[in-house]
Design a protein around this motif. Structure first.
Motif, PDB file in Angstrom:
ATOM      1  N   UNK A 170     -58.342 -97.994 -54.465  1.00 55.35           N
ATOM      2  CA  UNK A 170     -59.615 -98.046 -55.188  1.00 55.35           C
ATOM      3  C   UNK A 170     -59.416 -98.637 -56.578  1.00 55.35           C
ATOM      4  N   UNK A 208     -64.223-100.264 -52.323  1.00 54.43           N
ATOM      5  CA  UNK A 208     -64.994 -99.431 -53.251  1.00 54.43           C
ATOM      6  C   UNK A 208     -65.990 -98.551 -52.494  1.00 54.43           C
ATOM      7  N   UNK A 209     -66.617 -99.120 -51.466  1.00 54.36           N
ATOM      8  CA  UNK A 209     -67.656 -98.374 -50.764  1.00 54.36           C
ATOM      9  C   UNK A 209     -67.104 -97.447 -49.686  1.00 54.36           C
ATOM     10  N   UNK A 212     -63.715 -93.923 -50.574  1.00 55.24           N
ATOM     11  CA  UNK A 212     -64.075 -92.576 -51.019  1.00 55.24           C
ATOM     12  C   UNK A 212     -64.559 -91.680 -49.879  1.00 55.24           C
ATOM     13  N   UNK A 213     -65.142 -92.285 -48.842  1.00 54.61           N
ATOM     14  CA  UNK A 213     -65.615 -91.470 -47.726  1.00 54.61           C
ATOM     15  C   UNK A 213     -64.431 -90.881 -46.972  1.00 54.61           C
ATOM     16  N   UNK A 216     -63.247 -87.992 -48.935  1.00 59.40           N
ATOM     17  CA  UNK A 216     -64.066 -86.806 -48.689  1.00 59.40           C
ATOM     18  C   UNK A 216     -63.684 -86.128 -47.387  1.00 59.40           C
ATOM     19  N   UNK A 219     -60.463 -84.323 -47.728  1.00 61.87           N
ATOM     20  CA  UNK A 219     -60.641 -83.081 -48.475  1.00 61.87           C
ATOM     21  C   UNK A 219     -61.126 -81.976 -47.553  1.00 61.87           C
ATOM     22  N   UNK A 220     -62.084 -82.317 -46.689  1.00 64.86           N
ATOM     23  CA  UNK A 220     -62.589 -81.314 -45.750  1.00 64.86           C
ATOM     24  C   UNK A 220     -61.491 -80.877 -44.799  1.00 64.86           C
ATOM     25  N   UNK A 246     -67.220 -89.455 -40.338  1.00 66.03           N
ATOM     26  CA  UNK A 246     -66.762 -89.757 -41.691  1.00 66.03           C
ATOM     27  C   UNK A 246     -65.505 -90.627 -41.648  1.00 66.03           C
ATOM     28  N   UNK A 249     -66.391 -94.150 -40.529  1.00 66.54           N
ATOM     29  CA  UNK A 249     -67.235 -94.821 -41.523  1.00 66.54           C
ATOM     30  C   UNK A 249     -66.358 -95.600 -42.495  1.00 66.54           C
TER      31      UNK A 249
END
Lengths: 557, 198, 99
Positions: A170, A208-209, A212-213, A216, A219-220, A246, A249
């Protein structure tokens, strides 16, 4: 301060002239590029060893070389390392080196952030290897729960390693976007910049888009493993498809992260060795952006057999077929580029030409997979393995090698030996096809993927594939030998050994520490082959004038 | 850096740049990544919430959190006023408003941690005890981590202010910090609504 | 962008027309008022609750974005960078909620 002086002598420096300059926090994009390339290539070898372990086990139907959890660990780390520690950072490294030079800049927009992005790969890579040593990351690189929630400790370390690597990409992407949009020389509009810059910009938008997903989702996963959160486990009321949605994606656009820079490299190499301008500059530039955007609308084609809402498979099938169109536009533009050209078959060019055909094969198997009725039968079989390796190895890796052979002289000041290069190429080409083509057939005939034993009827295909993989392993040796020997004793390259257009070729090889003494001026499209004289080095009769004592604000040539 | 040169007529402006400040462009791109991160976490939260019994958020202390929301909005106002201050060259005021930001931000985080401790020790809401809990703790703790990083960044900005690094002509670092902090506030505005109120 | 948009060039060159402290305080008052309203609405039950709450929080977010974050006064490109990802966010959240 001369143009060639390294700044600083401690742990933070700018510029690479000594060996030690490459082992510290160096803010010079050229040093960082080399750091990325060497690190990622090391991981290529590690990932390759893991591949050989897999192929050795699969040489025979009921081999006992590597089985069970250990086999799953090997295949997980093979995929993860090749994607996150080889291909993505390797392209990042090459782009880091070349892009500022191509646009006439003296460095990236944020040099310290650039160095940080590289150094984040060190804890990321170490943690990834730790997860291998500790064991436990056994759920494939796709880490589907519920399995990935219950595997041993190494899976958590794997997830944390990926977070570090995600941050690295990123930060790199933000740097590339600001650099490309803000730091071109004043005379270089967006439609005058080389296509590799367009490709890297599109790649960076995806990063960039999308990344981050993934962060996330990871993290879950970590919350589920460490704090007992029931996100993905049906027994606790959770939803495994939440992970898949996720994860894919991000991970579908990720494959475009892995190919777009390769497309950019091909767009640079083909004109140089066809002595012709690129065909369809705007088509290629805009189709790169189209791929970046559309790439976000196809992810559920990885989930056709997951139990997802059956109706939703239809729109995703349609988008997955549409996304072939911008790539097709590129293929035809590249063919138009070489058509009628005066082809020069350097090793770089042979890799680039092989890329076109190998990637088209991979793309065709992709179209098959996009079709739901077909995918239902070949999902999770070796057909998918064949597809992904044709696009990632036959595509990305071959494009990367085309770029390495092309820019090696610029980076090191030495030429690579062409005969050794041809040996590397042909061994790779033959080995690659022998390894992966049979896998199409094995998959169509029903051999599942991620298995360590298989039904005896698949023996011949697997044996062929394993032999091919040994050839691939041997193929890398001439390249390693060539690179190391050329570094020491290769023919001196000079500023522009390929007589190519591009601002990077107007500088010495390697370039001065601070790149351009004065901002160069560009006067037209970046591929003027056959239309304008080749730009020579600054100050020579064929090149731009040497720095004038009082340069004007809008200097002409 | 790469500011458009006002001495040159507009139609002759350099085309090699957008004219936007590098750092500002960079922080907005970073905020785009944060939008995607929180969207993923919110998607996870909403999925979990929809799979559990309704009314799971009734264990939450709305009055306390409403107060906390006000605290964070105050901190955003402080940041906005700090930018206004340095635009007028008032560095002491800049420092004071940033200190107030730190105070409000620290208060927000403390109240959140207090809430966490209460909910977990009483067993009313835990990450392992319910789907709502899993979603709740994941998204709010990531937000809290962002607040914490913001507090460190705020402290650094205060140090830079006291080192005299900012003037009406050069305060981009303050603006960049401000953009980050306001974004963290926006995320909370949305989280407060969808977690606590809906 | 083969040429610089004259409006954009002007925006980059003119002294910043950022809001005054007074505007910031007015926005703050609006934010506080909306928050209080939200808490009250949260007590009601019924079909209007969700759209009202979501609408109010969206307005609060927009107030912060436009005024505190200067999006109303800065280059349109920043607005594009921030809002374009929303186009992706919507399918992401929607898909993950479908059975």
């Amino acid at each position: 301060m001369t143009a060639d002086a390294v700044v600083g002598t401690g742990l933070i420096r700018h510029g690479g002239r000594k060996f030690s300059d490459y082992f510290i926090f160096n803010t010079d994009h050229k040093v960082i590029g080399i750091q990325y390339l060497v690190l990622s290539f090391t991981f290529f070898l590690i990932g390759g060893v893991l591949a050989e372990l897999i192929r050795t086990q699969l040489a025979l139907p009921t081999n006992q070389v590597i089985v069970g959890s250990r086999y799953n660990l090997v295949l997980t780390l093979h995929g993860t390392i090749m994607i996150f520690l080889w291909i993505i950072p390797a392209f990042a490294g090459l782009a880091n080196y070349v892009i500022p030079l191509m646009i006439g800049a003296n460095d990236m927009a944020f040099p310290k952030l650039n160095a940080l992005a590289f150094w984040l790969l060190i804890p990321g890579g170490l943690l990834m290897m730790a997860s291998f040593a500790v064991g436990g990351a056994e759920s494939g690189w796709t880490a589907y729960p519920p399995l990935s929630v219950t595997t041993p400790l190494g899976q958590t370390i794997w997830a944390i390693a990926l977070q570090f690597i995600g941050f690295s990409t990123i930060f790199g992407a933000i740097n590339f976007l600001v650099t490309i949009f803000n730091m071109r020389v004043p005379s270089m509009g967006l439609t005058q910049m080389p296509l590799l810059a367009w490709a890297v910009a599109a790649t960076s938008i995806i990063i960039v888009l999308g990344t981050p997903v993934l962060s996330g989702a990871l993290l879950m996963l970590i919350m589920s493993r460490v704090l007992g959160a029931q996100f993905f486990t049906p027994a606790g009321g959770g939803n495994p498809l939440l992970w898949q949605n996720l994860f894919w994606f991000y991970s579908h656009p990720a494959v475009y992260i892995m190919i777009l820079p390769g497309f950019g490299i091909i767009s640079e190499v083909l004109p140089a060795f066809s002595r012709k301008p690129i065909f369809g500059y705007k088509l290629i530039a805009f189709s790169s952006m189209a791929i970046a955007i559309f790439g976000f609308l196809v992810w559920a084609h990885h989930m056709f057999t997951s139990g997802m809402d059956p109706f939703l498979r239809v729109p995703f099938m349609i988008t997955s077929m549409i996304i072939a169109v911008p790539t097709g536009v590129k293929i035809f533009s590249w063919l138009g580029t070489i058509w009628g050209g005066k082809l020069r078959f350097t090793t770089s060019m042979t890799f680039a030409l092989a890329f076109i055909s190998m990637f088209v094969i991979g793309g065709l198997s992709g179209i098959f997979l996009a079709s739901v009725p077909i995918d239902i039968h070949v999902q999770d079989t070796y057909f998918v393995v064949a597809h992904l390796h044709y696009v990632l190895f036959g595509g990305s890796v071959m494009a990367l090698f085309a770029g390495v052979y092309y820019w090696f002289p610029k980076i090191t000041g030495r030429m690579l030996d062409e005969r050794l290069g041809q040996v590397h190429f042909w061994l790779t080409f033959l080995g690659f096809n022998l390894t992966f083509f049979p896998q199409h057939l094995a998959g169509l005939q029903g051999m599942p993927r991620r298995v360590f034993t298989y039904a005896p009827e698949f023996t011949a295909l697997n044996l062929m594939s394993t032999l091919g993989s040994f050839l691939l392993a041997i193929a890398i040796l001439p390249f390693l030998f060539n690179a190391l020997r050329s570094l020491a004793r290769g023919k001196v390259a000079g500023p522009n050994p390929w007589r190519a257009f591009g601002l990077e070729w107007t500088l010495s090889s390697p370039p001065p520490v601070h790149n351009f003494p004065t901002p160069p001026v560009v006067d037209g499209d970046p591929y003027g082959y056959g239309e304008r004289p080749i730009p020579g080095p600054v100050g020579t009769p064929a090149g731009p004038p040497a720095p004038a004592p009082a340069p004007s604000a809008s200097g002409g040539n | 850096m790469s500011e458009v040169n006002s001495a040159v007529p507009v139609h002759e402006q350099p085309i090699g740049t957008t004219g936007l400040d590098n750092r500002k462009l960079g922080i907005w791109l970073f905020l785009a990544t944060e939008v995607m991160l929180f969207s993923a976490l919110i998607a996870g939260f909403l999925d979990m919430r929809s799979r559990g019994p309704s009314g799971a958020n009734h264990v939450l202390n709305i009055p306390l959190t409403a107060f906390n929301t006000w605290v964070l909005i105050c901190s955003s106002l402080m940041v906005a006023l700090s930018v206004a201050a340095i635009e007028q060259g008032k560095t002491k005021r800049l420092r004071n408003y940033l200190l107030l930001t730190l105070l409000f931000g620290g208060t927000f985080l403390s109240i959140q941690i207090f809430e966490y401790i209460h909910l977990i020790s009483s067993g009313e809401l835990t990450p392992w005890g319910s789907l709502f809990g899993a979603g709740f703790y994941t998204v709010t703790s990531v937000h809290g981590l962002h607040v914490f990083i913001g507090l460190i960044w705020c402290t650094l900005t205060i140090i830079w202010t006291m080192q005299g690094k900012f003037s009406p002509k050069e305060f981009m670092r303050v603006e960049v910090f401000g953009l980050y902090w306001h974004f963290v506030d926006i995320v909370w505005i949305i989280l407060f609504t969808i977690i606590y109120l809906l | 962008m083969n040429h610089v948009d004259p409006v954009e060039a002007e925006k980059a060159v003119k002294p910043h027309r950022y809001p005054t402290s007074r505007t910031y305080i007015l926005v703050f008052v609006a934010l506080v008022a909306l928050t209080i309203l939200e808490v009250i609405v949260a007590l009601i039950e019924g079909g209007l609750k969700a759209p009202l709450l979501l609408g109010m929080s969206a307005i609060k977010a927009l107030l912060v974005i436009l005024f505190f974050m200067h999006l109303k006064y800065d280059s349109r490109w920043f607005a594009f960078i921030f809002f374009a990802p929303m186009a992706l966010v919507i399918p992401l959240i929607w898909i993950s909620l479908i059975r």
